[in-house]
Design a protein around this motif. Structure first.
Motif, short mmCIF file in Angstrom:
data_model
loop_
_atom_site.label_atom_id
_atom_site.label_comp_id
_atom_site.label_asym_id
_atom_site.label_seq_id
_atom_site.Cartn_x
_atom_site.Cartn_y
_atom_site.Cartn_z
N VAL A 79 0.83 -1.20 0.00
CA VAL A 79 0.00 0.00 0.00
C VAL A 79 0.87 1.25 0.00
CG1 VAL A 79 -1.63 1.36 1.37
CG2 VAL A 79 -2.00 -1.10 1.07
N ALA A 80 1.91 1.26 0.82
CA ALA A 80 2.79 2.43 0.92
C ALA A 80 3.54 2.68 -0.39
CB ALA A 80 3.78 2.23 2.06
N SER A 81 4.01 1.61 -1.04
CA SER A 81 4.75 1.78 -2.30
C SER A 81 3.85 2.31 -3.40
CB SER A 81 5.38 0.45 -2.72
OG SER A 81 4.40 -0.50 -3.06
N LEU A 82 2.60 1.86 -3.43
CA LEU A 82 1.65 2.34 -4.42
C LEU A 82 1.36 3.83 -4.24
CD1 LEU A 82 -0.22 1.51 -6.78
CD2 LEU A 82 -1.99 1.04 -5.09
N LEU A 83 1.19 4.25 -3.00
CA LEU A 83 0.96 5.67 -2.72
C LEU A 83 2.14 6.53 -3.13
CD1 LEU A 83 -0.85 5.69 0.75
CD2 LEU A 83 -1.71 6.65 -1.40
N THR A 84 3.35 6.08 -2.83
CA THR A 84 4.55 6.84 -3.18
C THR A 84 4.64 7.08 -4.68
OG1 THR A 84 5.73 5.90 -1.29
CG2 THR A 84 7.06 6.89 -3.03
N GLY A 126 10.82 6.13 -8.77
CA GLY A 126 11.71 4.99 -8.61
C GLY A 126 11.64 4.38 -7.22
N LEU A 127 11.53 5.24 -6.20
CA LEU A 127 11.38 4.73 -4.83
C LEU A 127 10.16 3.84 -4.70
CD1 LEU A 127 12.14 7.86 -2.59
CD2 LEU A 127 13.55 5.81 -2.83
N GLY A 128 9.03 4.32 -5.26
CA GLY A 128 7.80 3.55 -5.15
C GLY A 128 7.86 2.23 -5.89
N LEU A 129 8.35 2.26 -7.13
CA LEU A 129 8.41 1.04 -7.91
C LEU A 129 9.45 0.07 -7.34
CD1 LEU A 129 7.14 -0.37 -10.29
CD2 LEU A 129 8.89 0.63 -11.78
N GLY A 130 10.46 0.62 -6.66
CA GLY A 130 11.47 -0.23 -6.04
C GLY A 130 10.88 -1.15 -4.98
N VAL A 153 -4.68 4.90 -8.86
CA VAL A 153 -4.14 4.60 -7.53
C VAL A 153 -5.28 4.29 -6.56
CG1 VAL A 153 -2.97 5.60 -5.54
CG2 VAL A 153 -1.99 5.85 -7.82
N VAL A 154 -6.36 5.05 -6.61
CA VAL A 154 -7.51 4.80 -5.74
C VAL A 154 -8.04 3.39 -5.95
CG1 VAL A 154 -9.90 5.45 -5.25
CG2 VAL A 154 -8.16 7.23 -5.52
N ILE A 155 -8.14 2.97 -7.21
CA ILE A 155 -8.60 1.60 -7.51
C ILE A 155 -7.64 0.58 -6.93
CG2 ILE A 155 -9.06 -0.05 -9.36
CD1 ILE A 155 -9.88 2.36 -11.10
N GLY A 156 -6.34 0.81 -7.12
CA GLY A 156 -5.33 -0.10 -6.60
C GLY A 156 -5.37 -0.21 -5.08
N LEU A 157 -5.57 0.91 -4.41
CA LEU A 157 -5.62 0.90 -2.95
C LEU A 157 -6.85 0.14 -2.46
CD1 LEU A 157 -4.59 4.58 -2.11
CD2 LEU A 157 -3.25 2.51 -1.74
N TYR A 158 -7.98 0.32 -3.14
CA TYR A 158 -9.21 -0.38 -2.75
C TYR A 158 -8.99 -1.90 -2.79
CZ TYR A 158 -13.85 -2.45 -3.18
OH TYR A 158 -14.95 -3.24 -3.01
N VAL A 159 -8.35 -2.36 -3.85
CA VAL A 159 -8.12 -3.80 -4.01
C VAL A 159 -7.17 -4.31 -2.93
CG1 VAL A 159 -7.13 -5.55 -5.52
CG2 VAL A 159 -8.61 -3.77 -6.48
N ARG A 160 -6.13 -3.57 -2.65
CA ARG A 160 -5.10 -4.06 -1.73
C ARG A 160 -5.53 -4.00 -0.27
NH1 ARG A 160 0.71 -2.61 -4.54
NH2 ARG A 160 0.51 -4.26 -6.10
N PHE A 161 -6.36 -3.05 0.08
CA PHE A 161 -6.83 -2.98 1.47
C PHE A 161 -7.69 -4.19 1.84
CE2 PHE A 161 -6.02 1.76 1.71
CZ PHE A 161 -5.17 1.67 2.80
N ARG A 162 -8.20 -4.91 0.84
CA ARG A 162 -9.06 -6.06 1.09
C ARG A 162 -8.26 -7.35 1.27
NH1 ARG A 162 -13.26 -6.76 -3.32
NH2 ARG A 162 -14.36 -7.93 -1.71
N LEU A 163 -6.96 -7.27 1.12
CA LEU A 163 -6.13 -8.47 1.24
C LEU A 163 -5.80 -8.80 2.68
CD1 LEU A 163 -3.49 -7.89 -1.58
CD2 LEU A 163 -5.41 -9.48 -1.62
N GLU A 164 -5.42 -10.06 2.90
CA GLU A 164 -4.86 -10.49 4.17
C GLU A 164 -3.37 -10.73 3.99
OE1 GLU A 164 -6.96 -13.90 5.51
OE2 GLU A 164 -8.90 -12.88 5.66
N GLU A 165 -2.64 -10.82 5.09
CA GLU A 165 -1.20 -11.07 5.03
C GLU A 165 -0.94 -12.47 4.46
OE1 GLU A 165 1.99 -10.36 4.41
OE2 GLU A 165 1.49 -8.74 5.81
#
Length: 453
Positions: A99-104, A137-141, A216-228
């Motif tokens: 989630v953090a990398s996607l936001l960056t 680059g930081l985010g994609l890294g 990014v909003v779409i990506g965050l929505y999908v990822r917040f629904r995941l479990e570890e």
């Protein structure tokens, strides 16, 4: 070193079809958003930024090289991103770090869309552009290795390469979205190389960067629904987390770190030759000896056609890597890359090249790219133990980006100017030989136990 590991007997967590589908969607959507952001910059680095952010240079080649230099800054940020996000990915978990990398990445891309140009802010404009590119680059890294781990650590037995193939599809999907949008914009608003007037060069180029916010909003929505992932959870429960993953990976996994870097380097080199460099060469003036003289709009069209060969190559490689093994598949594709590099003049010679030969070059190159790129999200994580896997695979992937991708458009542009297009193909062939040596030095990882520490 040709030993083959036997299948692990460790009992793996089982997932129902709905859970696996959610994992696939999360890994694919996230990497699509990240690669869309990256390719939007790559397209603009050739067609927009040399004119709007580096216009003080009267020589177009110098301006293009300056633009490619900022393009390469992201690859310097990527290893740092893999260290930072890898640290938290191995310490606090895969989900929060993704989630953090996607936001960056998303915030940096959006801000590029509102930057002032050189005419508005002088040297501050390219400086801010360089800063935002570094943040991309930081985010994609941190993104790629997290998405790869999400797929590999939850894969079915015997189908790990196929599961890991899905986040790799984010690369061609992101490319289609970014370049497709650029094609629509230039076709609608108009674009002429070298001019800074007109709707596209005035404001239209900003749209792809601003639209990143929606993705990014779409990506965050999908990822917040995941479990570890259960593999990381198991490592936590058994007390196997490490306090300093970076130090641990260099202490215990230095050899796979080096191997992973050089296994990946030819993949990066090929990709940025057949996407970023070839765009500048394809639309460069034939009369001035700068390229093939294909219009920007026409070149975007043939690039978009060729990207389907990239998708096909990725899909095929996922099956091959599971059935034939990682080492054998990558070795065969590396030999194809060497042959392809030596064949560059057949397709791209200024004296004989046509739009058709350029399309053939792109289609073959993209297909080979899919074959080499597809298994990488399985191979690199498989090289490292669980407690440093996020950090180790991320560092290897992104060190390869410096050696392969960051310098590839710059080196290729300089080589064409000095020695002609054949030298670019030789450059690819040499890098492919280096990767082939690294591949032959690795053990087969098809049956590696992902819970091993």
């Amino acid at each position: 070193m040709t030993g083959t590991t036997t299948p692990a007997s460790t009992t793996r967590p089982r997932f129902d079809r709905r859970t696996r589908r959610r994992i696939v969607i999360a890994s694919l959507v996230g990497t699509t958003v990240e690669f869309y952001d990256f390719y939007a910059y790559a397209s603009a680095a050739v067609a927009v930024f040399p004119y709007l952010f580096f216009p003080a240079n009267e020589d177009h080649t110098v301006a293009l090289l300056a633009s490619f230099a900022t393009f390469g800054l992201a690859f310097l940020g990527r290893p740092l991103g893999s260290v930072v996000f890898g640290h938290f990915g191995d310490r606090i978990g895969r989900k929060a770090t993704l989630v953090a990398s996607l936001l960056t990445m998303g915030i940096a891309t959006f801000l590029i869309g509102v930057l002032p140009t050189y005419a508005m802010a002088g040297v501050l404009a390219p400086a801010l552009l360089a800063l935002m590119r570094f943040c991309q680059g930081l985010g994609l890294g941190g993104e790629w290795s997290g998405a790869a781990l999400l797929a590999t650590e939850t894969a079915e037995k015997g189908k790990r390469a196929w599961a890991a193939m899905w986040p790799q599809l984010g690369a061609p999907f992101g490319f289609l979205a970014a370049n497709g949008l650029f094609l629509i914009l230039v076709s609608t608003l108009g674009h002429t190389n070298g001019e800074t007037t007109g709707a596209f060069m005035t404001w239209g180029w900003r749209i792809p960067f601003l639209l990143s916010a929606v993705m990014v909003v779409i990506g965050l929505y999908v990822r917040f629904r995941l479990e570890e992932t259960p593999v990381f959870t198991s490592a936590v429960q058994s007390g196997k987390k490490v306090n300093a993953p970076v130090a641990e990976v260099f202490r215990t996994s230095f050899r796979p770190l080096v191997l992973g870097t050089f296994i990946m380097v030819s993949c990066y080199t090929l990709f940025y030759l057949v996407t970023t460099w070839v765009l500048s060469y394809g639309i460069g003036s034939r009369e001035k000896g700068l390229g093939l003289g294909i219009s920007y709009t026409d070149f975007l069209k043939i690039q978009l056609i060729s990207i389907f060969a990239f998708i096909l190559g990725i899909l095929l490689s996922g099956r091959l890597a599971d059935s034939r093994g990682r080492r054998r598949t990558l070795s065969t594709v590396s030999l194809l890359m060497i042959g392809f590099g030596l064949a560059f003049p057949l397709f791209l010679s200024p004296d004989t090249a046509t739009t058709g030969s350029t399309l053939a070059f792109l289609t073959i190159g993209m297909f080979i790219m899919g074959l080499i790129f597809g298994p990488m999200s399985a191979v690199l994580p498989e090289l490292f133990p669980t407690n440093v896997r996020y950090t180790g695979s991320g560092i290897a992937y992104n060190l390869a980006s410096i050696l392969g991708a960051a310098i590839a458009p710059f080196v290729a542009t300089a080589l064409v100017a000095a020695f002609g297009v054949a030298s670019v193909g030789v450059y690819l062939a040499v890098v492919s030989v280096i990767s082939l040596i690294a591949i032959r030095c690795m053990h087969e990882t098809r049956y590696v136990d992902m819970t091993e520490i």
